[in-house]
Each structure stands twice: as C-alpha cells, then as structure tokens.
Design an enzyme around this catalytic site. Structure first.
Site, PDB file in Angstrom:
ATOM      1  N   CYS A 128     -29.857  75.158 100.465  1.00 32.72           N
ATOM      2  CA  CYS A 128     -28.698  75.503  99.627  1.00 32.72           C
ATOM      3  C   CYS A 128     -27.460  74.680  99.975  1.00 32.72           C
ATOM      4  CB  CYS A 128     -28.377  76.982  99.749  1.00 32.72           C
ATOM      5  SG  CYS A 128     -27.912  77.500 101.426  1.00 32.72           S
ATOM      6  N   HIS A 144     -38.263  73.610 112.029  1.00 37.25           N
ATOM      7  CA  HIS A 144     -37.391  73.554 110.860  1.00 37.25           C
ATOM      8  C   HIS A 144     -36.592  74.849 110.759  1.00 37.25           C
ATOM      9  CE1 HIS A 144     -40.561  70.572 109.434  1.00 37.25           C
ATOM     10  NE2 HIS A 144     -39.431  69.878 109.530  1.00 37.25           N
ATOM     11  N   CYS A 147     -31.280  78.755 106.327  1.00 39.56           N
ATOM     12  CA  CYS A 147     -30.528  80.007 106.346  1.00 39.56           C
ATOM     13  C   CYS A 147     -31.441  81.176 105.981  1.00 39.56           C
ATOM     14  CB  CYS A 147     -29.334  79.935 105.396  1.00 39.56           C
ATOM     15  SG  CYS A 147     -29.763  79.914 103.649  1.00 39.56           S
ATOM     16  N   CYS A 169     -44.047  76.634 105.585  1.00 37.49           N
ATOM     17  CA  CYS A 169     -42.641  76.286 105.765  1.00 37.49           C
ATOM     18  C   CYS A 169     -42.094  75.611 104.511  1.00 37.49           C
ATOM     19  CB  CYS A 169     -42.508  75.371 106.975  1.00 37.49           C
ATOM     20  SG  CYS A 169     -40.839  74.711 107.229  1.00 37.49           S
ATOM     21  N   CYS A 245     -77.676  94.015  98.237  1.00 36.43           N
ATOM     22  CA  CYS A 245     -77.779  92.659  98.772  1.00 36.43           C
ATOM     23  C   CYS A 245     -76.395  92.223  99.215  1.00 36.43           C
ATOM     24  CB  CYS A 245     -78.330  91.714  97.705  1.00 36.43           C
ATOM     25  SG  CYS A 245     -78.245  89.959  98.142  1.00 36.43           S
ATOM     26  N   CYS A 248     -74.866  88.960  97.022  1.00 41.93           N
ATOM     27  CA  CYS A 248     -74.370  89.068  95.645  1.00 41.93           C
ATOM     28  C   CYS A 248     -73.867  90.463  95.300  1.00 41.93           C
ATOM     29  CB  CYS A 248     -75.458  88.658  94.658  1.00 41.93           C
ATOM     30  SG  CYS A 248     -76.906  89.749  94.653  1.00 41.93           S
ATOM     31  N   CYS A 298     -97.570  93.820  50.123  1.00 44.08           N
ATOM     32  CA  CYS A 298     -97.436  92.703  49.206  1.00 44.08           C
ATOM     33  C   CYS A 298     -96.654  91.575  49.844  1.00 44.08           C
ATOM     34  CB  CYS A 298     -96.729  93.183  47.936  1.00 44.08           C
ATOM     35  SG  CYS A 298     -96.486  91.872  46.703  1.00 44.08           S
ATOM     36  N   CYS A 331    -101.350  72.484  51.463  1.00 39.87           N
ATOM     37  CA  CYS A 331    -100.999  71.438  52.415  1.00 39.87           C
ATOM     38  C   CYS A 331    -100.385  72.007  53.694  1.00 39.87           C
ATOM     39  CB  CYS A 331    -100.036  70.431  51.781  1.00 39.87           C
ATOM     40  SG  CYS A 331     -98.431  71.140  51.383  1.00 39.87           S
TER      41      CYS A 331
END
Length: 524
Positions: A128, A144, A147, A169, A245, A248, A298, A331
């Site tokens: 600041c 470091h 304030c 930091c 398990c 999972c 049918c 066919c």
C-alpha cells in the site's frame, strides 16, 4: 477449533487386530533413524470425527520430531505431499532438505548467531506504500514484511476463495507458505468466523488431501473416516458396517477393477440397453422416422403419422410395393442392411442379458441369505439349551462368513467376464482364439466355485437344530469340508484373474484388491 479437540487416547481406541500374515510395507530408506520411525500401525483403522484432530496431530508431531520442524512447517510439508509421511522422508533422502523444503514452500529461519537490524520508527509497506509503525508490521519466515492491514486483506481473500490450506507470501516470486499462527492472529482481529473457517479447512485437509484417508461413503453418513497404511488396492469395512472399495468408494467389487465396475454400474443404470431393445424390436417409419413396434401378425404396419410400410424390409407401401407385387425383397437390398444392423444389436443385447441375469441372481440370493446369520444364532441357542455334547459351533458361523463373501465375489465375476472377454476393453489386446481359450479356462474355474457356493448354501440351510448328535457331526464335517474347498477355489480364481488375465496384459489401471481369507479389512 474447540469442537474438534479431543484426547489422543480416543484416537488410539480405533486400532484393531489384523492378519498376522499381511506383509509389511517396504519403505526403502537407508537412514537408520528413519528406518526406526517406520509406521507400525495396522493396515486399516477407523478415525471418528471426534478423534480426527488427534490423528492429524500424530502425523504432524511425527514429522516434527524427525525433522526438528515447527508445527506449521510440518503441516505445510504434509499438505503439499498429501499427508504422506513416508513420501516426505523418502524425498528427504533422495533430494535433501533444501529441495524438499523449497518445493513445499517451507522456509527455515536460523536465528542462531544472527543480529537483526533495528527497524526505524516508520516502515514503508511495499503493497500500500503507506508509512507504518513497526508495531503494525508482520514478518513471515521468508523475511518479507508488510503492514498488518495488507496481510489481513490478503488472508481474508484467500480464505473466502477456499485457498487457505497453503496461503503463500504476497511478495513477487516468493514461494513461502505463511505461518498459520500469524494468519490466525491477524484474521481474528477482523473476523472470528473466518478463523473458524480457516481452522476447518486445515482440519478437513487431513481427509480431503490425504490419499490414505477417506470418508466412509455410508448413507446417511456415519461421520467416520478410514485410514489405510499403504497405497495398495483394498476393500475395507467401517465400524458402521459399510463395506466399500477404498480406491473408488463404491461398494466392494473385487475381482472387478474400479474401471470395470464404473462401466458396469453406468451400463445398468443408463438407457444403452433400451436403445438396443428398440433396435431389435422396432423399425423406423420411412416418413417421420419414429420407432414403430409391431403388435400383430400382419407385416403391413401403419405408423401414427398415417404412413403404411412393410415390416419385412421397412419400405413404404406404394406403386411398386403392393399386396401382390413386392419389389426389392428378392434381391434383399434392404433386408440385408436391416439384418446386419439388428443382428449386431441382438447379439449385444443377448450377451448383456446373459451376464446381467447371473449377476442379479447371485445378488438376490445374497439378499435372501442376509438374515442367515441371525437364524444360525437362534439354532445354536436351541442346541446349547438341549445340552448337546457339541459345544463349539464356530464352524457354522465361519461357513456363513465364507458364504456371504463368496456370494458377493461370485456376483462380481460376471461383470468382470463381460468386459474381460468383450470388445469394450479388450478390442485389440487378444486374438479371438486367445480370448476364447482364456474365457473357457475362466468359466471352468467360475463354475467350480459357483457349484461349491451353492452346496455350502444348501448345507447351511438344513434344519440342524432338530438333528441328533450323529447327524450334527456329519453336517459339521460336510460344512467344514465345503467351506475349505470354497475358500481355496475363490483364492485360485483370484490368482487366475490377477496373474493370468489382468497381469498378462500389464494393465496398471485394472488392479484389484488382493484376496483375504477373512474378507475385507475390518476396522473398528
């Protein structure tokens, strides 16, 4: 964190006996002090919510003692390495302290022989740029200083964003993690609720970031967490009775791998087989393309849109396709495409139904047999009141345990076979001939195992509380013999799956929990 405080004695009550034949984990360390610090805890243990903080502190204090660290530094190392103490110690041997600490954001301040300069009456904050009194400035381990107002704002933002487990930091390119004691002090002067939130994040980190600790997946949640000793696949039982398990968090599913079980669960729940059914039993309308089901004899059917078409070939009736003249049928141009499409769908559907029906049948049997344990206890009480010469009936309860475990395992072998010998996962792994041979060998062992399970179920279902001593002796011999045989066949089936099938393919992502004669690892 007052709600989480508890005595360490409560935590150690979570230990339980375990199999003596379980192999110890190999750490591979060469340092004698670290070897002496090898974890001697049982394979699995339940950690209740009340004792979770004590469990967390145990790992922190262990690392503090070994490396001469402060509490916040040890916690930072453990969070960075997901609370794996053994991994931290291994990296210490391989990489040394400097690299280990630098990667985790831990800075060790050596105060010995250092003369700190006196701060002037006014200090400029580099965030600041205000001139601040030295009493309103906080310095982190990295050296470091800023304030208190800027530090507090930085901490509040990180806590609200859920990033408070390792707040770094503010200085550019500084990797050091801030001291949580100083964070707690500065934030408490602004908002005490945020301190509780910060403490809760650190508290829950022991489960959320820990590869060896997970919440029990019971519904409703029992509030317990389970800790395992190593990273090997395993199936565990919580103190609440939930079997699952650990990898999972699904229900116990060996000898299915987690990936196979995930695919199987989705397949049983989604609509993939409904699509196959539609492909087999319906045909699309040539006009509106909606699926139409034939409900009469049918072959001339009519869609709800009014379009009539031939069921045999799917072509709309018209000038060339009438009652007397049916073009294209000779066919087989349309019929061939349809049969090819529906033939594949019918085959897939029939295969799924085959495995699912057998899987479901054994699950249904397991549900029907779920009350067998209580029935057995009642029958044993009747025999004891009758003053039979046989006082030891552990062979009955052992048979019940083997039946339950074998029935569950047997049900899971069908989803395993569905994917192992199908095209979903093994499309290019095996030739068709190799797959057929492997399938036959597996099914032979599966059938022998299944036959013994049914025989054991039959023997345990006898009304032995009405038997005389001679018949009880005969039943005892039969149940013990088939129990031992069933257990051996189950073990052999596991070995075949793990070594000959999955092992031969080298599938690291299809590991299964090892076979345990006593079933899943129990914790209490």
């Amino acid at each position: 964190m007052g709600d989480y405080l508890t005595s360490d004695d409560d935590y150690y009550q979570g230990y339980e006996d375990y199999d003596d034949d379980d192999e110890d984990s190999v750490n591979g360390f060469v340092d004698t002090e670290i070897l002496a610090a090898k974890d001697s805890r049982p394979p699995t243990m339940v950690i209740s919510k009340d004792s979770l903080l004590a469990a967390q502190r145990e790992d922190i204090y262990r690392l503090m003692d070994l490396l001469s660290l402060e509490e916040h530094q040890a916690r930072c190392l453990l969070i960075h390495h997901r609370w794996d103490v053994d991994k931290v110690l291994q990296l210490l041997i391989e990489d040394g302290k400097d690299k280990l600490y630098a990667e985790a954001g831990v800075t060790i301040v050596d105060h010995y022989g250092i003369i700190f300069p006196q701060l002037s009456s006014v200090v400029e904050c580099n965030v600041c740029f205000d001139n601040i009194s030295p009493s309103e400035v906080t310095t982190m381990d990295c050296g470091h200083l800023f304030c208190n107002s800027c530090w507090t704002h930085h901490f509040i933002v990180k806590i609200n964003e859920g990033q408070s487990r390792r707040i770094r930091c503010m200085a550019p390119k500084c990797n050091t993690v801030c001291n949580d004691v100083k964070i707690r002090h500065l934030v408490s002067m602004h908002n005490s609720n945020l301190v509780e939130k910060f403490d809760r994040f650190l508290f829950e980190s022991y489960v959320e970031d820990n590869r060896r600790v997970k919440w029990c997946p019971s519904v409703p949640h029992c509030g317990n967490a389970i800790r395992v000793q190593d990273d090997e696949p395993c199936e565990v039982e919580c103190a609440c009775g939930e079997h699952f398990c650990f990898s999972c968090l699904s229900e116990a599913h060996s000898p299915c791998s987690c990936k196979m079980w995930e695919l199987w669960s989705k397949k049983c729940q989604d609509e993939s087989e409904t699509v196959n059914w539609i492909a087999v039993h319906t045909k699309p309308c040539p006009k509106c393309h909606k699926p139409v089901e034939k409900n009469g004899g049918c072959n001339l059917v009519c869609c709800v849109c009014g379009q009539a078409f031939c069921w045999l070939c799917g072509v709309a009736t018209g000038r060339e396709h009438t009652w007397t003249t049916i073009a294209y049928h000779s066919c087989g141009r349309y019929k061939e495409d349809y049969l090819k499409k529906t033939g594949r769908a019918k085959k897939n559907l029939a295969r799924y139904v085959h495995y699912h029906n057998r899987y479901k049948a054994h699950l249904d049997s397991l549900k029907l047999e779920s009350d067998l344990r209580e029935f057995m206890k009642e029958k044993i009480l009747i025999l004891e009141e009758r003053q039979s010469k046989y006082k030891d009936f552990t062979w009955i309860m052992n048979g019940v345990d083997i039946l339950f475990r074998s029935r569950r395992i047997l049900s899971a072998t069908y989803p395993f076979a569905y994917y192992m010998f199908g095209d979903e996962l093994l499309k290019d792994e095996m030739l068709d001939e190799e797959k057929e041979i492997a399938k036959n060998l597996f099914e032979n062992q599966q059938q022998q195992f299944e036959g013994n399970v049914e025989k054991l179920s039959l023997f345990l279902g006898e009304e032995f509380d009405l038997y005389d001593d001679n018949k009880i002796l005969d039943l005892r011999m039969r149940i013990i013999a088939v129990s031992v045989s069933t257990d051996n066949l189950c073990r052999n089936l596991y070995d075949h799956i793990e070594n000959d099938l999955l092992g031969s393919l080298g599938w690291s992502d299809h590991r299964i929990a090892p076979y345990k004669s006593r079933g899943v690892l129990r914790s209490s």
